[in-house]
Every structure is written in C-alpha cells, then in structure tokens.
Design a protein around this motif. Structure first.
Motif, PDB file in Angstrom:
ATOM      1  N   UNK A 112      -0.555 -11.874  -1.713  1.00 14.69           N
ATOM      2  CA  UNK A 112      -0.826 -11.061  -2.930  1.00 14.69           C
ATOM      3  C   UNK A 112      -2.321 -11.240  -3.558  1.00 14.69           C
ATOM      4  N   UNK A 113      -3.055 -12.284  -3.041  1.00 12.14           N
ATOM      5  CA  UNK A 113      -4.403 -12.458  -3.471  1.00 12.14           C
ATOM      6  C   UNK A 113      -5.231 -11.152  -2.846  1.00 12.14           C
ATOM      7  N   UNK A 114      -4.967 -11.091  -1.589  1.00  9.53           N
ATOM      8  CA  UNK A 114      -5.557  -9.785  -0.846  1.00  9.53           C
ATOM      9  C   UNK A 114      -5.179  -8.400  -1.241  1.00  9.53           C
ATOM     10  N   UNK A 115      -3.964  -8.409  -2.037  1.00 11.43           N
ATOM     11  CA  UNK A 115      -3.783  -7.048  -2.537  1.00 11.43           C
ATOM     12  C   UNK A 115      -4.502  -6.668  -3.768  1.00 11.43           C
ATOM     13  N   UNK A 116      -5.016  -7.822  -4.546  1.00 12.35           N
ATOM     14  CA  UNK A 116      -5.926  -7.822  -5.637  1.00 12.35           C
ATOM     15  C   UNK A 116      -7.302  -7.431  -5.128  1.00 12.35           C
ATOM     16  N   UNK A 117      -7.623  -8.035  -4.158  1.00 10.13           N
ATOM     17  CA  UNK A 117      -9.045  -8.059  -3.722  1.00 10.13           C
ATOM     18  C   UNK A 117      -9.425  -6.604  -2.995  1.00 10.13           C
ATOM     19  N   UNK A 118      -8.253  -6.187  -2.330  1.00 11.18           N
ATOM     20  CA  UNK A 118      -8.424  -4.943  -1.828  1.00 11.18           C
ATOM     21  C   UNK A 118      -8.059  -3.522  -2.566  1.00 11.18           C
ATOM     22  N   UNK A 119      -7.713  -3.837  -3.895  1.00  9.04           N
ATOM     23  CA  UNK A 119      -7.350  -2.884  -4.653  1.00  9.04           C
ATOM     24  C   UNK A 119      -5.986  -2.244  -4.694  1.00  9.04           C
TER      25      UNK A 119
ATOM     26  N   UNK B 172       0.697  -1.185   0.075  1.00 12.35           N
ATOM     27  CA  UNK B 172      -0.076  -0.067   0.246  1.00 12.35           C
ATOM     28  C   UNK B 172       0.855   1.240   0.105  1.00 12.35           C
ATOM     29  N   UNK B 173       2.049   1.172   0.722  1.00 13.29           N
ATOM     30  CA  UNK B 173       2.827   2.249   0.755  1.00 13.29           C
ATOM     31  C   UNK B 173       3.810   2.637  -0.474  1.00 13.29           C
TER      32      UNK B 173
ATOM     33  N   UNK C 129      -3.252 -15.722 -12.860  1.00 13.68           N
ATOM     34  CA  UNK C 129      -2.822 -14.347 -13.057  1.00 13.68           C
ATOM     35  C   UNK C 129      -4.085 -13.419 -12.626  1.00 13.68           C
ATOM     36  N   UNK C 130      -3.664 -12.489 -11.838  1.00 13.96           N
ATOM     37  CA  UNK C 130      -5.009 -11.605 -11.255  1.00 13.96           C
ATOM     38  C   UNK C 130      -4.925 -10.154 -11.892  1.00 13.96           C
ATOM     39  N   UNK C 131      -5.975  -9.799 -12.466  1.00 16.39           N
ATOM     40  CA  UNK C 131      -6.048  -8.203 -13.137  1.00 16.39           C
ATOM     41  C   UNK C 131      -7.181  -7.584 -12.484  1.00 16.39           C
ATOM     42  N   UNK C 132      -7.111  -6.365 -11.938  1.00 18.22           N
ATOM     43  CA  UNK C 132      -7.988  -5.611 -11.387  1.00 18.22           C
ATOM     44  C   UNK C 132      -9.175  -5.321 -12.554  1.00 18.22           C
ATOM     45  N   UNK C 133     -10.207  -5.062 -12.591  1.00 21.42           N
ATOM     46  CA  UNK C 133     -11.361  -4.807 -13.825  1.00 21.42           C
ATOM     47  C   UNK C 133     -10.641  -3.604 -14.550  1.00 21.42           C
ATOM     48  N   UNK C 134     -10.084  -2.532 -14.096  1.00 18.32           N
ATOM     49  CA  UNK C 134      -9.599  -1.429 -14.767  1.00 18.32           C
ATOM     50  C   UNK C 134      -8.437  -1.756 -15.883  1.00 18.32           C
TER      51      UNK C 134
END
Length: 492
Positions: free
Chosen positions: A226-233, A20-21, A466-471
């Motif tokens: 890592x998965x949480x980082x995608x889930x939380x944006x 986050x930082x 692989x995880x991608x945010x919707x944007x």
C-alpha cells in the motif's frame, strides 16, 4: 527486536500490478480518484456487516443520521426527529432524494431498509441486543422507529453505516446488493469481489455534486505494498499505512489521525495471580507505556491517560482518579501474556511488556496466535493478561456500549472477567442517560470506576496513518473511519 511480517516479493509485486491495472487508476482517467484499501470485503459489501464502512467511506451509501465531532446526532437523510415516548422516535425525511436506481427515497423505502437490517442473521453489530421496528408514512414523509425498551441512543444508532438506507431493489431474500442502490454522491457501478470496486459520480445527488468524476478502489492487504502504491503514484489515497512504512514517505503525504482505539492490557480478575488486586496494581506500576509509544510505534501514537483518548476530546475532562491500590510483591508469580498477530505491532508490544513485567518480578510466558484462533480462549479467561487493540466507540459513536461490553458482569466481551457492583451501577446509569454533556460526564465516572479496579491497564491510543498524493484535496481524515472520499474530494 522488531517483529515484522513481510509479504513475499512476488506477492507484493502482484498486488501492485493489480493496483496499476485497475480501471481508471492514477492519471489515466482525468478527475477520477484511485484508492488503495486495507481489507477486501468479507460479506459481499453487505451493509449489515463491517463492509458497510467501505460503502460510507466511498460516499455511496448514506444514513438517516450523521454525527458531529463529539458524537451528537446531526441531519443526514432525515432532517429532524423527536422522541414521542420512551420507546418511540419519529424521523422526518429529506425531500428530493433519489436512489441510484432512480427511484425516490420514500418513508416506506427507508423503513424497509431498517427492518431488513433488524431481521438480518446475524444482525448488524449496532443492533446487538436491540429489538427495533420501523414503519413508514409516505404521506407525512416520516419514519417511526420503535424499540422494545427505552433507548436514548436511537438517533446515534441510525448513524451507523450498518443501517444505511438502500433502495428496495437492493434486497432479494437474505442478500443485499449495494451496486446501484445507494443515495450518495458516488454510485457503486461495479464490485469485483476481493479485487476492486468502481464508482461513478451520481449526477442526481440531492446535495452538492461530487467534485471527482469517480473512484477506483483496489484492495491491498499488505502494508508495504500500500505504501509503495502511494510512493509510485499508483494510488491517490491510501488507508492505514503501517508505522514501519510511514518514515519512508514524504511527511506532506501522510496524515496521522487520532483514533478512538486503545491498546490495552486486560488482566484476569477472576482466576490466577491477577485475582489479587495487589498484583494487578504491581502490573500497572510495572508498565512503561511511554517505551511502547517511542519504540514500537516510533512516536506515532498517544500515551493513554485512560480508556478514552484524544479522538474524543471531551474525555480530557475526566475526574481525578481515586487513590490507587498499593502494589503487592509478584515474588515470581507465573503469568501467561497473550496477544495476536493480525495487528503487526502487537507481538512487539507483548515482547516489551514481557520484559517490563519480568523486571518487576513476574515470570512471564507469551502466547501469540492469529486473532481468529485466540479470541475464544481470551473471552473464556484462559490467559492471565491479554493485549488488545480495542475500538472504544463502536458503531454508535458512543463509548458506553464498549465499556458495558468489556467491563460489566454480563458483558459479552469481558476479557478481564470483571464483575464489580459499583462499576455495574455506574455503567447502567451512563447507559440510561440521554445523549449530550450529562451522558459524557456519566461515562467518565464509569471509566474512573473501571480504572480503579486495575482490571485493565490502558497503554496507548492508536493513530491511523492516511496517505494522500500531493494532488489530492479534500479527503476526509475521520477518526471513526466512516468517511474517506467525499463530494468535496478532488484531484488538482
């Protein structure tokens, strides 16, 4: 029972806080892409190590050659090439390319990068056993590459990220610094050890400029974090999401990419019970790989029909297998089944296989350690059976090198201790065959010969999640894991 290794809550929180930082992550910095990666650099981002694949996945370092979907060579920083004799190749460079330090890509600079790689200690894996020398002609804009022995795979070798072309300013003594010395659409401007990296769009790029303004990388070894980082944006793109976490994410956020990686049961053909071909056949018949795919991998893997899988579409053209050896009676034969903990699913795979082999009449003892502590014993033939997650195309995009390494008499990674004259002849023929359809057919013949020995039981082919945010638009879904963020990748 599933075996999971969880990061303590405090450690996971610390990882997420770091993500986050990190400068420019999330929506704080418009147009920048935040990436959470699996492993931190191990060799200071040296292109002569596996860290090279990070440089290529960030589109900051480029090679003379690229590969198409079937592994044939395509233009990169070189636009054309020819073999002038069996040991000599001439590559013509692309015009108008600048390094990130604003110097020009010249033939002498390209040759310098290749010669530095050849002289590195240890040498890049792609040059293991290869004696290669490069010479640049700046007037002609050509690089001549000479090998000590005939090597039809020279163009494919030059596609390896470990042979990236960096500016002469990158090299000082035995060290290589990729910061500000690549040629890609993104310039590496900051590398903070095992914590993070920052890249900015390079406006002097020779191709189409990058759509994103930059990339902010954070290393997050723990899969749950890592998965949480995608889930939380907190991250826009996340690599290598564990199977156990995939079900917790929206399906439109994840992509499963077939990998040129096979989970394989290697059987010791030299010593112990599996020196008997009949008992190797009994082990093969005992294995129900479908139970592994459906149970351990929760359906997120492909059942193996051979050593090579769907990431190499041409492998589906394999010839029929010879009549298999008849299975013998295990009659309580004692075997040691080993694997390692570094890949979270493998200990569970071992538990399932232990039960299957026990049901078939074997008496099984498991041994599970970290990979660094078990590889030497595995290569020395200390185990009767060993479960390995193995890349099948290595760095050249061609599986012949992997098969020679794993299944030839002199192979450097021959866990099965296999030495079969017929297999060696077919592997040598495949190695000599020029790239293209003829070589692929020769590789499949060699594969059939290896499988006929029952020295190895292919289980399944992994998929990377692989995880991608919707944007996110335009991230690469690359089975070879050479590309991730490209010039086309953007945040909507």
């Amino acid at each position: 029972m599933k075996h999971r290794i969880a990061l303590p809550a405090a450690a996971a929180a610390a990882v997420l806080t770091a993500a986050a930082c990190a400068p420019g992550t999330g929506a704080e910095d418009d147009g920048r892409i935040s990436v959470a990666m699996l492993q931190p650099p191990r060799s200071g981002l040296s292109p002569h190590s596996d860290d090279a694949f990070k440089l290529s996945r960030w589109s900051t370092a480029e090679t003379l050659i690229t590969l198409d979907d079937v592994g044939d060579p395509m233009p990169g920083l070189a636009v054309e090439w020819e073999s002038t004799d069996p040991t000599t190749w001439v590559f013509t460079l692309r015009d108008g390319v600048s390094f990130h330090d604003r110097t020009e890509l010249t033939a002498s600079a390209a040759a310098n990068a290749l010669n530095r790689a050849s002289a590195a200690t240890p040498p890049p894996r792609i040059l293991d056993g290869v004696d290669m020398e490069a010479e640049g002609d700046d007037d002609a804009g050509t690089v001549t590459v000479t090998t000590a022995e005939e090597d039809p795979l020279v163009p494919q070798r030059l596609s390896s990220p470990q042979l990236s072309i960096l500016a002469e300013s990158a090299y000082s003594g035995d060290t290589v610094d990729p910061v500000g010395t690549g040629t890609g659409p993104f310039e590496l401007v900051e590398a903070d050890g095992a914590a993070s990296a920052r890249l900015d769009r390079f406006d002097g790029y020779w191709g189409e400029p990058a759509a994103a303004t930059g990339i902010d990388v954070t290393y997050v070894p723990d899969g749950t974090a890592r998965a949480a980082a995608l889930r939380t944006g907190e991250a826009d793109i996340v690599e290598a999401i564990p199977v156990s976490q995939a079900g917790l994410l929206d399906e439109d956020q994840i992509t499963e990419v077939p990998m040129p990686r096979t989970n394989t049961l290697y059987l010791n053909t030299e010593d112990g019970p599996f020196a008997d071909p009949g008992l190797r056949a009994a082990a093969r018949e005992a294995v129900d790989a479908g139970a592994l795919v459906d149970g351990v991998y929760e359906g997120r893997a492909d059942l193996a029909e051979g050593l090579l899988g769907p990431a190499l579409p041409w492998s589906a053209q394999r010839p029929g297998r010879d009549e298999p050896t008849g299975a013998g009676d295990p009659d309580g034969a004692r075997i040691t089944l080993a694997t390692f903990t570094d890949r979270a699913e493998l200990p569970e795979v071992a538990t399932v296989l232990e039960q299957q082999l026990t049901d078939a009449g074997f008496e099984v003892e498991q041994e599970v350690r970290e990979y660094a502590n078990i590889e030497e014993d595995a290569l020395a033939g200390e185990f009767d059976a060993f479960i390995l997650s193995r890349a099948t195309v290595l760095d050249s995009g061609d599986p012949a090198a992997y098969m020679t390494s794993d299944f030839s008499c002199e192979g450097s990674f021959n866990i099965s201790q296999l030495c079969d004259e017929g297999v060696d002849e077919l592997l040598e023929a495949a190695e000599r065959t020029p790239s293209g359809e003829e070589r692929r057919a020769a590789i499949l013949e060699a594969e059939a010969a290896v499988l006929a020995t029952d020295a190895v039981v292919p289980l399944l082919h992994e998929r990377v999640i692989q995880g991608d945010a919707p944007e996110v638009e335009g991230s690469a879904k690359d089975p070879r894991e050479r590309l991730l963020v490209t010039a086309e990748t953007r945040i909507r």
